[in-house]
Scaffold this motif. Sequence first.
Motif, PDB file in Angstrom:
ATOM      1  N   ALA A 128      36.962   6.223  95.618  1.00 25.41           N
ATOM      2  CA  ALA A 128      37.721   5.796  94.432  1.00 25.41           C
ATOM      3  C   ALA A 128      37.165   4.478  93.895  1.00 25.41           C
ATOM      4  CB  ALA A 128      39.195   5.657  94.776  1.00 25.41           C
ATOM      5  N   GLU A 129      36.859   3.543  94.826  1.00 23.64           N
ATOM      6  CA  GLU A 129      36.269   2.282  94.398  1.00 23.64           C
ATOM      7  C   GLU A 129      34.917   2.519  93.725  1.00 23.64           C
ATOM      8  OE1 GLU A 129      36.020  -0.359  97.683  1.00 23.64           O
ATOM      9  OE2 GLU A 129      38.194  -0.445  98.022  1.00 23.64           O
TER      10      GLU A 129
ATOM     11  N   ALA B  20      31.657   2.687  88.843  1.00 22.05           N
ATOM     12  CA  ALA B  20      30.823   3.436  87.896  1.00 22.05           C
ATOM     13  C   ALA B  20      31.413   3.370  86.494  1.00 22.05           C
ATOM     14  CB  ALA B  20      30.680   4.877  88.355  1.00 22.05           C
ATOM     15  N   ASP B  21      32.764   3.483  86.401  1.00 25.62           N
ATOM     16  CA  ASP B  21      33.408   3.390  85.097  1.00 25.62           C
ATOM     17  C   ASP B  21      33.218   2.005  84.482  1.00 25.62           C
ATOM     18  OD1 ASP B  21      34.241   5.980  85.392  1.00 25.62           O
ATOM     19  OD2 ASP B  21      36.274   5.459  86.077  1.00 25.62           O
TER      20      ASP B  21
ATOM     21  N   ARG C  24      26.346  -6.688  84.564  1.00 26.02           N
ATOM     22  CA  ARG C  24      25.937  -5.293  84.787  1.00 26.02           C
ATOM     23  C   ARG C  24      25.143  -5.146  86.064  1.00 26.02           C
ATOM     24  NH1 ARG C  24      21.305  -2.870  81.124  1.00 26.02           N
ATOM     25  NH2 ARG C  24      20.219  -4.281  82.546  1.00 26.02           N
ATOM     26  N   GLU C  25      24.219  -6.078  86.303  1.00 24.72           N
ATOM     27  CA  GLU C  25      23.417  -6.018  87.516  1.00 24.72           C
ATOM     28  C   GLU C  25      24.296  -6.173  88.772  1.00 24.72           C
ATOM     29  OE1 GLU C  25      20.605  -9.065  86.906  1.00 24.72           O
ATOM     30  OE2 GLU C  25      19.295  -7.885  85.559  1.00 24.72           O
TER      31      GLU C  25
ATOM     32  N   ARG D 204      28.024  -1.150  93.277  1.00 26.46           N
ATOM     33  CA  ARG D 204      28.177   0.305  93.315  1.00 26.46           C
ATOM     34  C   ARG D 204      27.220   0.920  94.315  1.00 26.46           C
ATOM     35  NH1 ARG D 204      25.705   4.549  90.641  1.00 26.46           N
ATOM     36  NH2 ARG D 204      27.043   6.411  90.437  1.00 26.46           N
ATOM     37  N   GLU D 205      25.959   0.410  94.304  1.00 25.48           N
ATOM     38  CA  GLU D 205      24.993   0.935  95.263  1.00 25.48           C
ATOM     39  C   GLU D 205      25.430   0.655  96.699  1.00 25.48           C
ATOM     40  OE1 GLU D 205      21.306  -0.757  94.198  1.00 25.48           O
ATOM     41  OE2 GLU D 205      21.031   0.475  92.373  1.00 25.48           O
ATOM     42  N   ALA D 206      25.985  -0.535  96.922  1.00 21.06           N
ATOM     43  CA  ALA D 206      26.490  -0.864  98.266  1.00 21.06           C
ATOM     44  C   ALA D 206      27.635   0.050  98.659  1.00 21.06           C
ATOM     45  CB  ALA D 206      26.931  -2.336  98.298  1.00 21.06           C
TER      46      ALA D 206
END
Length: 536
Positions: free
Chosen positions: A143-144, A149-150, A177-178, A184-186
């Motif tokens: 969910a996180e 992503a949103d 953004r970065e 998100r990748e983590a």
Amino acid sequence: MTTVARHSGKSSQIERGEIAEVAALGNVLKELFNTLGISQNQYARRIGLDKSAVSRYLSGARLPTQEFIKRLVSEVEEDRGVPLQLEAKEAVHQQWLAALRVCDPAEYALESLRAELARSRRDTERARRNVEALHQLLEQKEAEARDAADDLTRLRLDWSAERATVSREQIELRRERESLSSSREALLREIERLREDVREAERMRAEAVQHSSDLRERVLCLEKELSESRPAGAAGEIPLEALKGQLLQMWEEENFPEATRDLTEAAWARPLDEVVEIMKWLLENGGGEKLNAFVADVCRLRPVEEVVRFARRLDGLESDRHLDAWVAAAASRVTKRNADRFYAGLRGVGSPVARLGDRLLAVAVREITEPSEAVALLVTATTGMTPPLPLRATVRAVAARSFWNQTFPFVVVVQLVKEGQLFLASGIIHDLCKRYGVTGVRSSYDPSRLFRGIEQLDTPTRDALFAFVAEMNSSHSAGGFAEILLRGGGDDLRLLDKLLDALESHKALDLLFNDEPSGESVTSTELRRYVRRRHR
């Protein structure tokens, strides 16, 4: 099959009738009991046990049941008003297991399996909770990740819309953004690790479930094996040699009621192998009365199948006293419902045990007063037996009932013929003729008794009896029966004439004129002369 030999105990312990581990457990339980401040008799009445059982449990002479220990702990906790510490309860349980391991290794193995199964089930439950927690955490991280992503998508849209504005704002949006992209990748990497953890947890849970299932099957198999080898409630008996030591000591101290109680418990609870060993030992040490009482208890308290298996184990022993005791005790168990199980179970056994089924039915028949009951018992016992076994003792028992009930054997014969039991019916007729009517054997039996019995029969029964004698096609039976009617009736020859008519109608009148292989006539000269005069 799990076969575990019972522990023999040390010689000094056996002589005293003690086992060290059982005695140690008794000391622990007695300390607990003493905190109650009541007598053993009072406590025995409270919990509904025999006072001797309580005494033996607390003195270390007998391994107590788990139920007894749990009840004692419960009584102590209620008396104190506070529960015993878990460590204290576990210590008592471990002491009981140590005693059980010495007294009954097979039951100890079962208890160990049960404990392992309980631990496995706890492990399975923990694995289930762990899988559920990992799933919840995975759902939370996913969910996180979706929220991240949103946010990243919205940020990109904002940056695209505002890239024509001030460059500083553009730089801040790029940095945000970065950062979101990195977070998100983590999250995605953490989600992948969580998925690996979930797969591993589910594998461990599956293994735990399978292990519990395997343990449960082993527990069920061992429970079935022990249930087939011993009666319910037999677990925890002290080793056989220790029991012998206790019995010798009680007999020496003239504590006969306690010794009798122990023998009765052994007759009911011990495996059949040990029961046979006890019987042999009693032949050497206990005397006839103790042996008879022990065998009677085995027959009285055990299921029919075990009583029969016990009888089959008696073959080859030097003394026959145990066979007499078995017959006397087992006969009281024979009914129309179980007669076939008794009789069939004793087929194919070597002599003298082979005769036990016959002897058993004979004793049972002697106690029956109604012919129909005797027929029902005999038919149940012998139906389907091919070839039928000779039941000499049973046949003699039926024939001998003529002393108390003159019509009894004849009614039984006719009813057996109706049931298709011709072999038994012929045997009874043959025995009656042998007793009362064979030429050359001037027996002390009075043939007039049989004559009166036949005379008292109703006409259909008497006609059926004479027809069967004619159909037997036996010179000895036809001749013997005719001699009974001739000598038993005196001047009254009406029954003899009816028998002769039946023989003539079945073309069997010549049977009365046959000779023995020795050349001697089957019937008397007087009977032959009468037959010739009547049928010339």
